[in-house]
Every structure is written in structure tokens, then in C-alpha cells.
Design a protein around this motif. Structure first.
Motif, PDB file in Angstrom:
ATOM      1  N   ALA A  86       0.836  -1.207   0.000  1.00 27.32           N
ATOM      2  CA  ALA A  86       0.000   0.000   0.000  1.00 27.32           C
ATOM      3  C   ALA A  86       0.864   1.248   0.000  1.00 27.32           C
ATOM      4  O   ALA A  86       0.568   2.227  -0.698  1.00 27.32           O
ATOM      5  CB  ALA A  86      -0.928  -0.012   1.206  1.00 27.32           C
ATOM      6  N   ALA A  87       1.972   1.214   0.763  1.00 30.82           N
ATOM      7  CA  ALA A  87       2.872   2.362   0.797  1.00 30.82           C
ATOM      8  C   ALA A  87       3.455   2.605  -0.587  1.00 30.82           C
ATOM      9  O   ALA A  87       3.542   3.748  -1.058  1.00 30.82           O
ATOM     10  CB  ALA A  87       3.987   2.115   1.807  1.00 30.82           C
ATOM     11  N   LEU A  88       3.837   1.506  -1.252  1.00 30.49           N
ATOM     12  CA  LEU A  88       4.397   1.620  -2.601  1.00 30.49           C
ATOM     13  C   LEU A  88       3.373   2.242  -3.555  1.00 30.49           C
ATOM     14  O   LEU A  88       3.697   3.127  -4.351  1.00 30.49           O
ATOM     15  CB  LEU A  88       4.813   0.235  -3.097  1.00 30.49           C
ATOM     16  CG  LEU A  88       5.399   0.179  -4.502  1.00 30.49           C
ATOM     17  CD1 LEU A  88       6.738   0.867  -4.533  1.00 30.49           C
ATOM     18  CD2 LEU A  88       5.530  -1.251  -4.980  1.00 30.49           C
ATOM     19  N   ARG A  89       2.126   1.790  -3.452  1.00 32.97           N
ATOM     20  CA  ARG A  89       1.086   2.321  -4.342  1.00 32.97           C
ATOM     21  C   ARG A  89       0.877   3.810  -4.129  1.00 32.97           C
ATOM     22  O   ARG A  89       0.779   4.580  -5.085  1.00 32.97           O
ATOM     23  CB  ARG A  89      -0.231   1.581  -4.095  1.00 32.97           C
ATOM     24  CG  ARG A  89      -0.315   0.238  -4.760  1.00 32.97           C
ATOM     25  CD  ARG A  89      -1.745  -0.171  -4.974  1.00 32.97           C
ATOM     26  NE  ARG A  89      -2.456  -0.389  -3.738  1.00 32.97           N
ATOM     27  CZ  ARG A  89      -2.494  -1.567  -3.109  1.00 32.97           C
ATOM     28  NH1 ARG A  89      -1.868  -2.589  -3.613  1.00 32.97           N
ATOM     29  NH2 ARG A  89      -3.166  -1.711  -1.989  1.00 32.97           N
ATOM     30  N   ARG A  90       0.801   4.221  -2.846  1.00 29.46           N
ATOM     31  CA  ARG A  90       0.604   5.651  -2.546  1.00 29.46           C
ATOM     32  C   ARG A  90       1.741   6.479  -3.118  1.00 29.46           C
ATOM     33  O   ARG A  90       1.534   7.477  -3.793  1.00 29.46           O
ATOM     34  CB  ARG A  90       0.565   5.872  -1.033  1.00 29.46           C
ATOM     35  CG  ARG A  90      -0.737   5.544  -0.375  1.00 29.46           C
ATOM     36  CD  ARG A  90      -0.562   5.613   1.115  1.00 29.46           C
ATOM     37  NE  ARG A  90      -0.200   6.951   1.563  1.00 29.46           N
ATOM     38  CZ  ARG A  90      -1.082   7.883   1.885  1.00 29.46           C
ATOM     39  NH1 ARG A  90      -2.365   7.609   1.839  1.00 29.46           N
ATOM     40  NH2 ARG A  90      -0.686   9.080   2.277  1.00 29.46           N
ATOM     41  N   THR A  91       2.973   6.028  -2.820  1.00 31.38           N
ATOM     42  CA  THR A  91       4.127   6.807  -3.254  1.00 31.38           C
ATOM     43  C   THR A  91       4.213   6.870  -4.765  1.00 31.38           C
ATOM     44  O   THR A  91       4.556   7.906  -5.327  1.00 31.38           O
ATOM     45  CB  THR A  91       5.414   6.201  -2.683  1.00 31.38           C
ATOM     46  OG1 THR A  91       5.171   5.853  -1.335  1.00 31.38           O
ATOM     47  CG2 THR A  91       6.545   7.176  -2.770  1.00 31.38           C
ATOM     48  N   ALA A  92       3.888   5.748  -5.400  1.00 31.13           N
ATOM     49  CA  ALA A  92       3.968   5.729  -6.872  1.00 31.13           C
ATOM     50  C   ALA A  92       3.013   6.769  -7.449  1.00 31.13           C
ATOM     51  O   ALA A  92       3.357   7.497  -8.380  1.00 31.13           O
ATOM     52  CB  ALA A  92       3.633   4.342  -7.400  1.00 31.13           C
ATOM     53  N   ARG A  93       1.801   6.845  -6.891  1.00 29.33           N
ATOM     54  CA  ARG A  93       0.856   7.816  -7.433  1.00 29.33           C
ATOM     55  C   ARG A  93       1.316   9.235  -7.166  1.00 29.33           C
ATOM     56  O   ARG A  93       1.180  10.111  -8.000  1.00 29.33           O
ATOM     57  CB  ARG A  93      -0.530   7.572  -6.845  1.00 29.33           C
ATOM     58  CG  ARG A  93      -1.611   7.928  -7.841  1.00 29.33           C
ATOM     59  CD  ARG A  93      -2.987   7.701  -7.309  1.00 29.33           C
ATOM     60  NE  ARG A  93      -3.177   8.265  -5.984  1.00 29.33           N
ATOM     61  CZ  ARG A  93      -4.016   7.748  -5.085  1.00 29.33           C
ATOM     62  NH1 ARG A  93      -4.701   6.689  -5.369  1.00 29.33           N
ATOM     63  NH2 ARG A  93      -4.150   8.317  -3.907  1.00 29.33           N
ATOM     64  N   GLU A  94       1.909   9.441  -5.955  1.00 29.55           N
ATOM     65  CA  GLU A  94       2.380  10.789  -5.629  1.00 29.55           C
ATOM     66  C   GLU A  94       3.567  11.200  -6.486  1.00 29.55           C
ATOM     67  O   GLU A  94       3.827  12.394  -6.640  1.00 29.55           O
ATOM     68  CB  GLU A  94       2.787  10.860  -4.147  1.00 29.55           C
ATOM     69  CG  GLU A  94       1.609  10.973  -3.226  1.00 29.55           C
ATOM     70  CD  GLU A  94       2.008  10.793  -1.780  1.00 29.55           C
ATOM     71  OE1 GLU A  94       3.239  10.757  -1.516  1.00 29.55           O
ATOM     72  OE2 GLU A  94       1.119  10.688  -0.933  1.00 29.55           O
ATOM     73  N   SER A  95       4.310  10.229  -7.009  1.00 29.23           N
ATOM     74  CA  SER A  95       5.532  10.597  -7.720  1.00 29.23           C
ATOM     75  C   SER A  95       5.240  11.012  -9.163  1.00 29.23           C
ATOM     76  O   SER A  95       6.145  11.496  -9.844  1.00 29.23           O
ATOM     77  CB  SER A  95       6.509   9.423  -7.704  1.00 29.23           C
ATOM     78  OG  SER A  95       5.968   8.356  -8.414  1.00 29.23           O
ATOM     79  N   ILE A  96       3.990  10.842  -9.619  1.00 29.98           N
ATOM     80  CA  ILE A  96       3.697  11.211 -11.014  1.00 29.98           C
ATOM     81  C   ILE A  96       3.989  12.691 -11.294  1.00 29.98           C
ATOM     82  O   ILE A  96       4.661  13.000 -12.281  1.00 29.98           O
ATOM     83  CB  ILE A  96       2.249  10.854 -11.382  1.00 29.98           C
ATOM     84  CG1 ILE A  96       2.079   9.341 -11.354  1.00 29.98           C
ATOM     85  CG2 ILE A  96       1.893  11.368 -12.766  1.00 29.98           C
ATOM     86  CD1 ILE A  96       0.672   8.900 -11.615  1.00 29.98           C
ATOM     87  N   PRO A  97       3.528  13.640 -10.432  1.00 29.41           N
ATOM     88  CA  PRO A  97       3.852  15.044 -10.738  1.00 29.41           C
ATOM     89  C   PRO A  97       5.355  15.317 -10.747  1.00 29.41           C
ATOM     90  O   PRO A  97       5.837  16.090 -11.577  1.00 29.41           O
ATOM     91  CB  PRO A  97       3.177  15.827  -9.596  1.00 29.41           C
ATOM     92  CG  PRO A  97       2.172  14.930  -9.037  1.00 29.41           C
ATOM     93  CD  PRO A  97       2.655  13.544  -9.249  1.00 29.41           C
ATOM     94  N   MET A  98       6.091  14.624  -9.849  1.00 31.56           N
ATOM     95  CA  MET A  98       7.549  14.827  -9.827  1.00 31.56           C
ATOM     96  C   MET A  98       8.165  14.385 -11.149  1.00 31.56           C
ATOM     97  O   MET A  98       9.045  15.055 -11.697  1.00 31.56           O
ATOM     98  CB  MET A  98       8.159  14.009  -8.690  1.00 31.56           C
ATOM     99  CG  MET A  98       8.501  14.842  -7.474  1.00 31.56           C
ATOM    100  SD  MET A  98       8.966  13.790  -6.119  1.00 31.56           S
ATOM    101  CE  MET A  98      10.720  14.113  -6.026  1.00 31.56           C
TER     102      MET A  98
END
Lengths: 329, 261
Positions: free
Chosen positions: A263-275
Motif C-alpha cells: 500500500a505504501a508503494l502504491r501511494r508513493t507511486a501515485r504521488e511521484s507522477i507530478p515529480m
């Protein structure tokens, strides 16, 4: 046919008609071709879907034949994904995109420890390697090899004299593809606990530093500077940002912040799209500068000017905008 | 939102390529997961499509020197990084290769793919391709219970097989004059679960089976069926099984509920 047989055919037919109707409605609602009477469709769809769910339960309990059950499974799954759509998330349009780019991302990157680590991992080997290569020819010979050194020297042997348009277009495209591929690979391999990103940032910094130092110390140093100066800030920062996003991805597997690792990986992956979007934009800009502006035979003053301008843009973006309070959404 | 079923009533989920979801209506339904093989084949089909695009584009731009090379590089970049994202967003989780093979990418909770998920799962392709020919991806898909490669795990997606039977399975190949035989069957006939499933499955597939295969398939069933139904030995086994199948699928009192209006 006996009476028993007829009742059964009739019952099956009614059922089948309901299922086929639901199949049709699922298709209709999915294809966004519903115009008038959409509400009626939706009401009917919901009723039929509930009926279908109980049909499937009954079919399971009564152990109806396998193909019927499989058909019901597949129909439920199609209708289910039609009914429980996650809130439709269209691609962001311009005003929202501007908000994301200018208000959401800079504070997030500025406060991100991974970004700082990534900058150090990239620029420290870069500077060290540059200094070493500048003062020690043996070092650059060991790192780059004779053939690459002579190749570089022939590339920057003469001052930029301008090229024609097709070559500029081609070179820009080449830089876009080459550099973005490096940056995106740097991001993706971060999923191996950040190791891929760290390694790739370190190696790229190390190699680029050696090239810079070697060229600066050689006879064609001034040509090299006039060529590289304008696009270097955007390009190098872009790679570092992509690496930071990759390191974040890997770090989320270690420090899960209370979530399960997945779940942590999924959250971070989605957050990293703008970066990743910011990194790609930086590299795109750098590629256009590199393709069109860098080979122009303009006085070095202008090249310094553009270099200063892009550094200023980066400082404003990451430090000034980044220091603002994070935008609550 | 639906939650993935942790494990069904059985203590251990079966070792199978089936993924069960529990809907808010409290119905469990199943997805068939796509294995590494069919996904690799879909990937190859997509590679063929991409090569076709390269060739076509190369022929189109062969006379515009310089520009042709530059635009070819742009096309390469677009196809390398945006081909899957673009198709998956606009075709709801399918690329041309996946569409041909009937595969679809969906969220692990059964919802349609969002654009963020598509971006994440496709940007992470280099990690799955590591070290070569999707080594990490294949291993990850084999080990994962949802056949996910790393990109799928990070995006929260899975690839499922969409079986889309063209029509409801029916009983349109009923042998002639079977009704008297059906009426001869004992009224309260009870079959064990495996026997019942075998008979029903045979009934559903019978139309597509050649006669020799039919006989071979039902030979093991016949002694047990004859014992349950008290039918004479000399009957055609195929007709016996068909009759039992019809009797089983006719509604008894409770089964009529299924056919409610």
C-alpha cells in the motif's frame, strides 16, 4: 415437450432476457453513448445488477452447470466494474495543471529528504570527478578511455558555428529520447529499494563530471563551455529530480509510514507522477535548448545569460515556491 | 468500494489463476488472471504493431532528409514510453495486443484502470525488464498471487482474461426422443457433487464433441450413473447422460426461484 419442459424454457428465457438486457446496458453505460433517458438506464441497470448477483448466488448454491456459472461470473465482473467506477479522474486540464505544477509540487520536492539526498548523490560525485579530471589527465584517461577522449575532442574541436534546421530538429529529438530514457530508467529502477536510482545517479554524475573536467582542462575547453552552459542546469536537475522520485519509491518500501509495504508503494507511486512530470519538463526544455540554442554562434555573453536565467528559474521554482506552505487540497 | 476477499471459507485459497472479489452485494465473483505467457504474446503483438508504425513512418518520410530522422526519433520515444499509456487510457486498459488476446488491465479492486495507474505501471517497465527480457517481471508475476509484475504492484493493477461468451450457453442439442427416458428416471435422484458437475459439464459441451470423444469421456461415468438411476445396461450411454443432464437442469420447487420475474 411436456409441461415441465415448457415452464423451464420459459423461465430460462426470461432470465436470459434479463441477463442480455444487463449486458446491453453495461455496454451502453460504458461507451458513454447514453444521451436521453440516461437516468432510466441507470435505474434499470442497478435493479438488473442486484438481480444478477442473487442469480449468481443461487446458481452457485444449486450447482448449476459450469458454463452458466462462468457466464454469470463474467457478467457480474463487467457490470461490477461499470457500477463501482472510482471517481472519474480525467487528465488534469490547464488551470488545475498550473496549480499542481506551481503550488503542489515545489513544496513537496523542497521538503522531500529524498530530493536532497538525490542532489547530493548526483552533484557530489559530479564535482569531485570534475575536479579530479581537471587536474589529473590520468584520471580522465582511466575513466573515459582514450577513444572517448579523442571523440569528445573532435566533437568540440571547433567553436559552435550554427547548423541548419533539420539537423537541429534531429538533434533535439535525439537528446529528448536519450535523456528522458536515462531519467525514466533512473526513476523506475528505484523500486529496488532505491538502489537503482542511487547507482544510476552516482554513475551518471561521476561520468558527466569526468567529461566536464576533462574537456575544461583540454584545449577545446572554451568551445565546450559555450555549448554546454545553456542547457546543463535544466538537464542535470531534471535527472536528479527523476532520481529523487525513484529513491522515494524505494524508501516507501522501507519506511512504510504505517501502511503495508504494498500500500505504501502504491501511494508513493501515485504521488511521484507530478515529480516525474516536472523532471520530464526540465529535460524537454534542456533538449530544445541543446538542439536549437547551444550550437548557435552567439557571443558567450548570451550563453552565460541563458545559463543564469535557467539557474534563476530553478532557484525560484525549487526554493522560493518550495518554501511556501504546502497547498492543501 | 469492494474489498478483495482475503480468503474464502476454505482455509487456504486454491492454487489457481483465479482471483476472487467480494462485492458490496456480498457476492463473490471471479476473475481469471492472465499468465506470463499470454501477456508475453500480447507484448510481442504490440511490438509487431510498433514495428509496422516505424516502417510506415519511415516510408512516408524517406524523402525529407534530416526532418525524417528527427521525427523518427520522436516517434520512437513516443512509442517506447507512451504507446501503452495512451492505448490503456483510451481503450480502458487494453493495448492492441491485449485486445486481440482478450486481456484487460483493471484495478485490483475490480475497478477500471485510471490514468495514474496506467502511467505508473508503464513507467516502471524498465524495472521489470531488468536484467533482460522481463526477467524481474516474469519472476514477480509467478510469485505474486495476482500475477502482477512490479509495475502492477506499484499501480495496484492486475491483468485479467476477459472471457466474453458470445451467447448464453444453452441446451440446443437435445437428442431426439429423450423425454421418455427423462420420465423414466427416479424422482428423488441424488448425485454426488463431482458426478453432478461432470454430467452438467458434459451436457454443456456435448454439441461440440465428436462421437468417439463423447464415448471416451462418459465411459467412467456410466457405471455410477446406472447404479444411481437403476437404468438397464443396454441403453446408449450418451443418451443416459443426456437424460440425467436434462433432469438435473429442470427446475424443482426451489430452483424455480432462479427463474422469477
Amino acid at each position: 415437450m411436456t409441461e415441465r419442459g415448457q415452464t423451464q424454457t420459459l423461465a430460462l428465457d426470461r432470465q436470459t432476457r434479463r441477463w442480455l438486457r444487463l449486458e446491453h446496458l453495461t455496454y451502453l453505460l460504458g461507451s458513454s453513448r447514453v444521451e436521453g433517458g440516461a437516468g432510466r438506464h441507470v435505474t434499470q441497470f442497478c435493479r438488473l445488477y442486484r438481480d444478477l448477483c442473487s442469480d449468481l448466488c443461487l446458481a452457485n448454491a444449486r450447482q448449476l452447470s459450469e458454463p452458466v456459472i462462468q457466464y454469470l461470473h463474467s457478467l457480474v465482473s463487467r457490470a461490477h466494474s461499470q457500477l463501482y467506477r472510482s471517481v472519474a479522474q480525467p487528465l488534469p486540464r490547464w488551470p488545475r495543471l498550473r496549480e499542481i505544477l506551481l503550488r503542489d509540487v515545489p513544496p513537496r520536492i523542497y521538503r522531500d529528504p529524498c530530493f536532497r539526498v538525490a542532489m547530493v548523490t548526483f552533484f557530489l560525485p559530479f564535482l569531485l570527478s570534475m575536479a579530479l579530471a581537471y587536474f589529473e589527465v590520468d584520471y580522465s584517461r582511466a575513466v573515459l578511455g582514450e577513444s572517448m577522449m579523442s571523440q569528445l575532442e573532435s566533437m568540440y574541436g571547433e567553436a559552435p558555428s550554427g547548423r541548419n534546421l533539420p539537423v537541429n530538429v534531429a538533434m533535439s529529438s535525439f537528446y529528448i529520447r536519450n535523456n528522458l530514457t536515462i531519467a525514466l530508467q533512473c526513476f523506475a529502477t528505484g523500486i529496488f529499494f532505491g538502489l537503482g536510482s542511487v547507482l544510476s545517479l552516482f554513475l551518471n554524475g561521476f561520468l558527466l563530471g569526468a567529461i566536464f573536467g576533462c574537456m575544461l582542462s583540454s584545449s577545446c575547453g572554451p568551445n565546450f563551455v559555450t555549448f554546454v552552459l545553456s542547457h546543463a542546469p535544466f538537464e542535470l536537475t531534471g535527472i536528479a529530480v527523476a532520481g529523487a522520485a525513484g529513491m522515494k519509491l524505494g524508501y516507501s518500501l522501507v519506511d512504510t509510514n504505517g501502511y503495508s509495504r504494498l500500500a505504501a508503494l502504491r501511494r508513493t507511486a501515485r504521488e511521484s507522477i507530478p515529480m516525474i512530470g516536472v523532471a520530464s519538463a526540465l529535460i524537454l526544455m534542456a533538449a530544445f535548448i541543446e538542439g536549437f540554442w547551444s550550437p548557435l554562434p552567439v557571443p558567450i555573453f548570451f550563453k552565460y545569460g541563458l545559463c543564469a536565467l535557467s539557474c534563476a528559474i530553478l532557484v525560484v521554482y525549487f526554493l522560493v515556491l518550495g518554501r511556501r506552505a504546502p497547498h492543501e487540497t | 468500494m469492494s474489498i478483495p476477499a482475503q480468503s474464502s471459507a476454505a482455509a487456504k485459497p486454491p492454487l489457481d489463476t483465479v482471483m476472487e472479489l467480494l462485492t458490496p452485494e456480498h457476492v463473490r465473483f471471479q476473475y481469471r488472471l492472465a499468465g506470463a505467457g499470454s501477456r508475453a504474446f500480447a507484448f510481442c503483438l504490440d511490438a509487431v504493431v510498433k514495428s509496422g508504425a516505424y516502417i510506415g513512418f519511415g516510408l512516408l518520410t524517406k524523402y525529407s532528409e534530416g526532418f525524417g530522422w528527427g521525427s523518427m526519433l520522436v516517434l520512437m520515444f513516443i512509442l517506447e514510453w507512451l504507446y501503452f499509456v495512451g492505448f490503456e487510457i483510451f481503450w480502458n486498459g487494453q493495448s492492441p495486443g491485449k485486445r486481440v488476446l482478450g486481456l484487460r488491465v483493471i484495478g485490483i479492486d475490480g475497478t477500471p484502470l485510471t490514468w495514474q495507474q496506467s502511467v505508473v505501471r508503464n513507467l516502471l517497465r524498465p524495472a521489470d525488464q531488468f536484467p533482460l527480457v522481463y526477467g524481474v517481471g516474469v519472476i514477480s508475476a509467478i510469485l505474486s498471487s495476482k500475477a502482477q509484475r512490479l509495475g502492477d504492484m506499484a499501480a495496484g493493477t492486475m491483468v485479467v482474461v476477459e472471457d466474453r461468451p458470445s451467447r448464453m450457453p444453452g441446451r440446443d442439442d437435445i437428442p431426439p426422443d429423450i423425454e421418455p427416458l427423462v420420465m423414466q428416471l427416479p424422482a428423488g435422484m441424488r448425485l454426488e457433487r463431482d458426478l453432478r458437475q461432470a454430467v452438467l459439464l458434459y451436457g454443456a459441451k456435448r454439441a461440440n464433441l465428436p462421437a468417439a470423444l463423447r464415448e471416451e469421456l462418459i465411459r467412467p461415468l456410466v457405471p455410477r450413473l446406472l447404479a444411481v438411476t437403476n437404468m438397464p445396461q443396454e441403453l446408449d450411454p450418451d443418451r443416459v447422460v443426456a437424460a440425467v443432464c436434462i433432469a438435473l437442469t429442470q427446475p424443482t420447487g426451489t430452483e424455480k426461484e432462479l427463474g422469477r420475474d
